[in-house]
Design an enzyme around this catalytic site. Structure first.
Site, short mmCIF file in Angstrom:
data_model
loop_
_atom_site.label_atom_id
_atom_site.label_comp_id
_atom_site.label_asym_id
_atom_site.label_seq_id
_atom_site.Cartn_x
_atom_site.Cartn_y
_atom_site.Cartn_z
N GLU A 132 -9.79 -2.19 5.46
CA GLU A 132 -10.45 -1.96 6.74
C GLU A 132 -11.63 -2.93 6.92
O GLU A 132 -12.10 -3.53 5.94
CB GLU A 132 -10.95 -0.51 6.78
CG GLU A 132 -9.85 0.54 6.63
CD GLU A 132 -9.01 0.74 7.89
OE1 GLU A 132 -9.01 -0.14 8.77
OE2 GLU A 132 -8.33 1.79 7.98
N HIS A 168 -7.16 -5.04 10.20
CA HIS A 168 -6.93 -4.74 8.79
C HIS A 168 -5.63 -5.37 8.30
O HIS A 168 -4.69 -5.56 9.06
CB HIS A 168 -7.01 -3.24 8.48
CG HIS A 168 -5.88 -2.39 8.94
ND1 HIS A 168 -6.05 -1.26 9.70
CD2 HIS A 168 -4.55 -2.48 8.72
CE1 HIS A 168 -4.88 -0.71 9.92
NE2 HIS A 168 -3.95 -1.42 9.34
N ASN A 215 -7.49 -3.23 14.33
CA ASN A 215 -8.88 -3.61 14.00
C ASN A 215 -8.93 -4.78 13.02
O ASN A 215 -9.96 -5.06 12.44
CB ASN A 215 -9.65 -2.39 13.44
CG ASN A 215 -9.02 -1.85 12.16
OD1 ASN A 215 -8.07 -2.41 11.64
ND2 ASN A 215 -9.55 -0.74 11.66
N ASP A 268 0.82 -1.21 0.00
CA ASP A 268 0.00 0.00 0.00
C ASP A 268 0.85 1.27 0.00
O ASP A 268 2.08 1.22 0.20
CB ASP A 268 -0.95 0.00 1.21
CG ASP A 268 -0.28 -0.42 2.51
OD1 ASP A 268 0.98 -0.37 2.59
OD2 ASP A 268 -0.98 -0.82 3.46
C1 GLP Z 1 -0.58 0.05 8.72
C2 GLP Z 1 -0.19 -0.69 7.45
C3 GLP Z 1 -0.39 -2.17 7.60
C4 GLP Z 1 0.25 -2.63 8.90
C5 GLP Z 1 -0.51 -2.03 10.05
C6 GLP Z 1 0.03 -2.42 11.41
O1 GLP Z 1 -1.83 0.62 8.70
N1 GLP Z 1 -0.87 -0.23 6.28
O2 GLP Z 1 0.19 -2.83 6.48
O3 GLP Z 1 0.23 -4.01 8.98
O4 GLP Z 1 -0.48 -0.64 9.95
O5 GLP Z 1 1.08 -1.60 11.76
P1 GLP Z 1 2.13 -1.89 12.92
O6 GLP Z 1 2.99 -2.97 12.40
O7 GLP Z 1 2.86 -0.60 13.08
O8 GLP Z 1 1.35 -2.28 14.11
#
Ligand code: GLP
Length: 248
Positions: free
Chosen positions: A143, A138, A136, A67
């Site tokens: 989402e 995702h 959440n 992304d």
């Molecule tokens: C972001 C990214 C995801 C990632 C998620 C969790 O929103 N787009 O790809 O897995 O956050 O992030 P973290 O690893 O900092 O908890």
């Protein structure tokens, strides 16, 4: 789903890096799906160190990121492009032309989503997709409520995701409202998926993911329908899974 329990964040990162290195050494032209966020930082650190010390080569590797934020130029420090350069690409011998992220600055974002989807097909699909998980549930920026049939698309970020990601920005107000993300079906078409989960703050979503049936409100639960998913999670992230399965 195969679950590997790691002792802590470092152990998780080391195990994940080892897994990726084996794939890179095994395949003639591996296509790696890469993720951003806090979770894979340690994995990228081990990949950098391994490249330095053991000279694992990435000259034959192709990457596609999950992304990218909309409206943040690639050279801005908050773009996922900058993140990838800083954490990995600038430190290994991967040709820059082999690395791909969605273009969040594209004038026609719908055309950009189609281009990205076609690109993945052109590369022959993703051999190994690295994933983190949002609080959440995702995956990428898919989402809760995202159709499982979704391809690369434009998303409005939920306020909870914007708040969770605000720690990487100067203030909540500067966190983008939109992103381009691979869809759930794009992710599910990957040949193999490696989900990394660390820390007590992910314990609740892990318990939900593993104890509940697949449902659209927890996007990551779709992974139960994939035939080759490996989860490397540390003990803190698995704490509630164990506690709840003990009480059944
Ligand atoms: C972001 C990214 C995801 C990632 C998620 C969790 O929103 N787009 O790809 O897995 O956050 O992030 P973290 O690893 O900092 O908890």
């Amino acid at each position: 789903m195969k679950i590997i329990e790691a002792r802590n964040y470092h152990d998780m990162s080391q195990k994940a890096a080892q897994f990726i290195i084996e794939k890179v050494n095994l395949l003639a032209s591996p296509v790696l799906g890469l993720a951003t966020g806090g979770t894979p930082l340690g994995t990228y650190k081990y990949l950098r160190e391994d490249h330095l010390n053991h000279h694992t080569s990435y000259s034959h590797v192709y990457t596609v990121n999950l992304d990218e934020y909309v409206g943040i130029p690639p050279d801005n420090e908050h773009s996922y492009f900058s993140y990838m350069k800083k954490q990995l690409f600038d430190h290994i011998d991967i040709p820059r032309s082999h690395t791909h992220l969605p273009d969040g600055m594209a004038k026609d974002l719908s055309a950009e989503c189609h281009r990205y989807e076609d690109l993945i097909k052109l590369l022959g699909g993703i051999d190994l997709q690295l994933l983190g998980i949002g609080m959440n549930g995702h995956i990428g920026f898919n989402e809760p409520g995202t159709p499982f049939s979704s391809k690369t698309h434009l998303v409005e970020l939920t306020s909870s995701t914007r708040k969770a990601n605000a720690r990487y920005f100067d203030s909540l107000a500067t966190v983008p409202f939109q992103a381009v993300t691979m869809g759930i079906s794009t992710i599910m078409e990957s040949k193999q998926i490696l989900l990394l989960v660390s820390g007590a703050k992910k314990a609740e979503i892990m318990a939900k993911l593993l104890n509940e049936e697949t449902n659209k409100d927890t996007p990551a639960s779709v992974l139960k329908r994939h035939q080759d998913v490996i989860i490397i999670a540390d003990s803190d992230a698995l704490a509630l899974v164990k506690e709840r399965s003990r009480s059944y």
